[in-house]
Design an enzyme around this catalytic site. Structure first.
Site, PDB file in Angstrom:
ATOM      1  N   ASN A 170     -12.448   0.076  -6.061  1.00 33.14           N
ATOM      2  CA  ASN A 170     -12.105  -0.370  -7.415  1.00 33.14           C
ATOM      3  C   ASN A 170     -13.337  -0.937  -8.127  1.00 33.14           C
ATOM      4  O   ASN A 170     -13.850  -1.987  -7.737  1.00 33.14           O
ATOM      5  CB  ASN A 170     -11.012  -1.432  -7.340  1.00 33.14           C
ATOM      6  CG  ASN A 170     -10.558  -1.926  -8.692  1.00 33.14           C
ATOM      7  OD1 ASN A 170     -10.997  -1.446  -9.735  1.00 33.14           O
ATOM      8  ND2 ASN A 170      -9.662  -2.894  -8.680  1.00 33.14           N
TER       9      ASN A 170
ATOM     10  N   CYS B  66      -6.443  -5.274  -7.838  1.00 27.31           N
ATOM     11  CA  CYS B  66      -6.297  -4.845  -6.443  1.00 27.31           C
ATOM     12  C   CYS B  66      -5.912  -6.028  -5.544  1.00 27.31           C
ATOM     13  O   CYS B  66      -5.395  -5.814  -4.446  1.00 27.31           O
ATOM     14  CB  CYS B  66      -7.537  -4.115  -5.952  1.00 27.31           C
ATOM     15  SG  CYS B  66      -9.079  -4.987  -6.205  1.00 27.31           S
ATOM     16  N   HIS B  67      -6.100  -7.247  -6.016  1.00 20.73           N
ATOM     17  CA  HIS B  67      -5.659  -8.412  -5.242  1.00 20.73           C
ATOM     18  C   HIS B  67      -4.141  -8.467  -5.115  1.00 20.73           C
ATOM     19  O   HIS B  67      -3.614  -9.145  -4.242  1.00 20.73           O
ATOM     20  CB  HIS B  67      -6.198  -9.713  -5.849  1.00 20.73           C
ATOM     21  CG  HIS B  67      -5.768  -9.962  -7.250  1.00 20.73           C
ATOM     22  ND1 HIS B  67      -6.416  -9.387  -8.339  1.00 20.73           N
ATOM     23  CD2 HIS B  67      -4.754 -10.704  -7.769  1.00 20.73           C
ATOM     24  CE1 HIS B  67      -5.826  -9.787  -9.450  1.00 20.73           C
ATOM     25  NE2 HIS B  67      -4.813 -10.575  -9.127  1.00 20.73           N
TER      26      HIS B  67
ATOM     27  N   TYR C 153       0.834  -1.205   0.000  1.00 22.65           N
ATOM     28  CA  TYR C 153       0.000   0.000   0.000  1.00 22.65           C
ATOM     29  C   TYR C 153       0.867   1.251   0.000  1.00 22.65           C
ATOM     30  O   TYR C 153       0.621   2.190  -0.757  1.00 22.65           O
ATOM     31  CB  TYR C 153      -0.923  -0.001   1.232  1.00 22.65           C
ATOM     32  CG  TYR C 153      -1.965  -1.094   1.230  1.00 22.65           C
ATOM     33  CD1 TYR C 153      -3.179  -0.903   0.589  1.00 22.65           C
ATOM     34  CD2 TYR C 153      -1.732  -2.305   1.859  1.00 22.65           C
ATOM     35  CE1 TYR C 153      -4.153  -1.909   0.588  1.00 22.65           C
ATOM     36  CE2 TYR C 153      -2.687  -3.311   1.862  1.00 22.65           C
ATOM     37  CZ  TYR C 153      -3.895  -3.102   1.227  1.00 22.65           C
ATOM     38  OH  TYR C 153      -4.839  -4.096   1.221  1.00 22.65           O
TER      39      TYR C 153
ATOM     40  N   GLU D   3      -1.864 -16.720  -9.800  1.00 26.25           N
ATOM     41  CA  GLU D   3      -0.741 -15.993 -10.387  1.00 26.25           C
ATOM     42  C   GLU D   3       0.613 -16.470  -9.863  1.00 26.25           C
ATOM     43  O   GLU D   3       1.649 -15.916 -10.212  1.00 26.25           O
ATOM     44  CB  GLU D   3      -0.914 -14.492 -10.146  1.00 26.25           C
ATOM     45  CG  GLU D   3      -2.123 -13.940 -10.871  1.00 26.25           C
ATOM     46  CD  GLU D   3      -2.259 -12.430 -10.767  1.00 26.25           C
ATOM     47  OE1 GLU D   3      -1.307 -11.751 -10.330  1.00 26.25           O
ATOM     48  OE2 GLU D   3      -3.330 -11.920 -11.150  1.00 26.25           O
TER      49      GLU D   3
END
Length: 190
Positions: free
Chosen positions: A147, A155-156, A124, A182
């Site tokens: 979002n 945003c993950h 962040y 991912e």
């Protein structure tokens, strides 16, 4: 990622054609909505009630009933999200309509979308620094919560600086599953 940024804020935005669909995914149903400019919204947990609420909000926002005019952009988003969830897509190219985000939130979300690639994470505070707002780590968290395009605007991928997973509007299990997809976290055991 291709982004379409109008010169107007969300409040100045008038009636426009748009379309929507619900896509079943490994993280649950997602409602996708597209305007003539691009994908405008992704809504988690899009059961019948949640989808109806989102469609009602979008109808009030755009002042028009959904129509077929935007179906090509919507279909492109659907194809790309299906490929993403199969592990075959790492970069979304669907044009994005940023009209549901403005100001600081839009700057942060665009930075995230354009510069935090598949398989990477960012803190962040680092994201606040990247948009030249060094004291705004909490505001970055607020931007993530607002979002309108989660998954596509990832945003993950935003985590706590101490290694914690942080919060997530789609739920922490959803965030874990996306990060596992991912390769950032191990796959959930169940």
């Amino acid at each position: 990622m291709t982004n379409t940024e109008p010169n107007e804020s969300a409040e100045q935005h008038g009636a426009r054609p748009w379309s929507w669909a619900v896509l079943d995914t490994p993280i649950g149903p997602l409602l996708l909505a597209a305007t003539d400019r691009g994908l405008v919204q992704v809504v988690f947990h899009a059961d019948d009630a949640t989808a109806a609420e989102a469609v009602s909000r979008l109808t009030r926002r755009f002042g028009a009933a959904p129509g077929p005019d935007c179906r090509d952009l919507l279909d492109m988003a659907i194809r790309e999200l299906k490929a993403y969830f199969r592990g075959e897509l790492r970069v979304f190219t669907t044009p994005l309509d940023w009209s549901l985000s403005a100001g600081f939130n839009r700057r942060v979300l665009r930075e995230l979308a354009d510069h935090v690639p598949y398989g990477a994470v960012v803190g962040y505070q680092d994201l606040a620094d990247r948009v030249s707002e060094p004291g705004a780590a909490r505001a970055v968290g607020t931007a993530m919560g607002s979002n309108p395009l989660p998954v596509v605007v990832p945003c993950h991928r935003v985590v706590e600086s101490d290694g914690g997973i942080g919060g997530f509007g789609g739920g922490l299990e959803t965030k874990r599953r996306l990060l596992a997809l991912e390769g950032v976290l191990p796959q959930p055991l169940f």
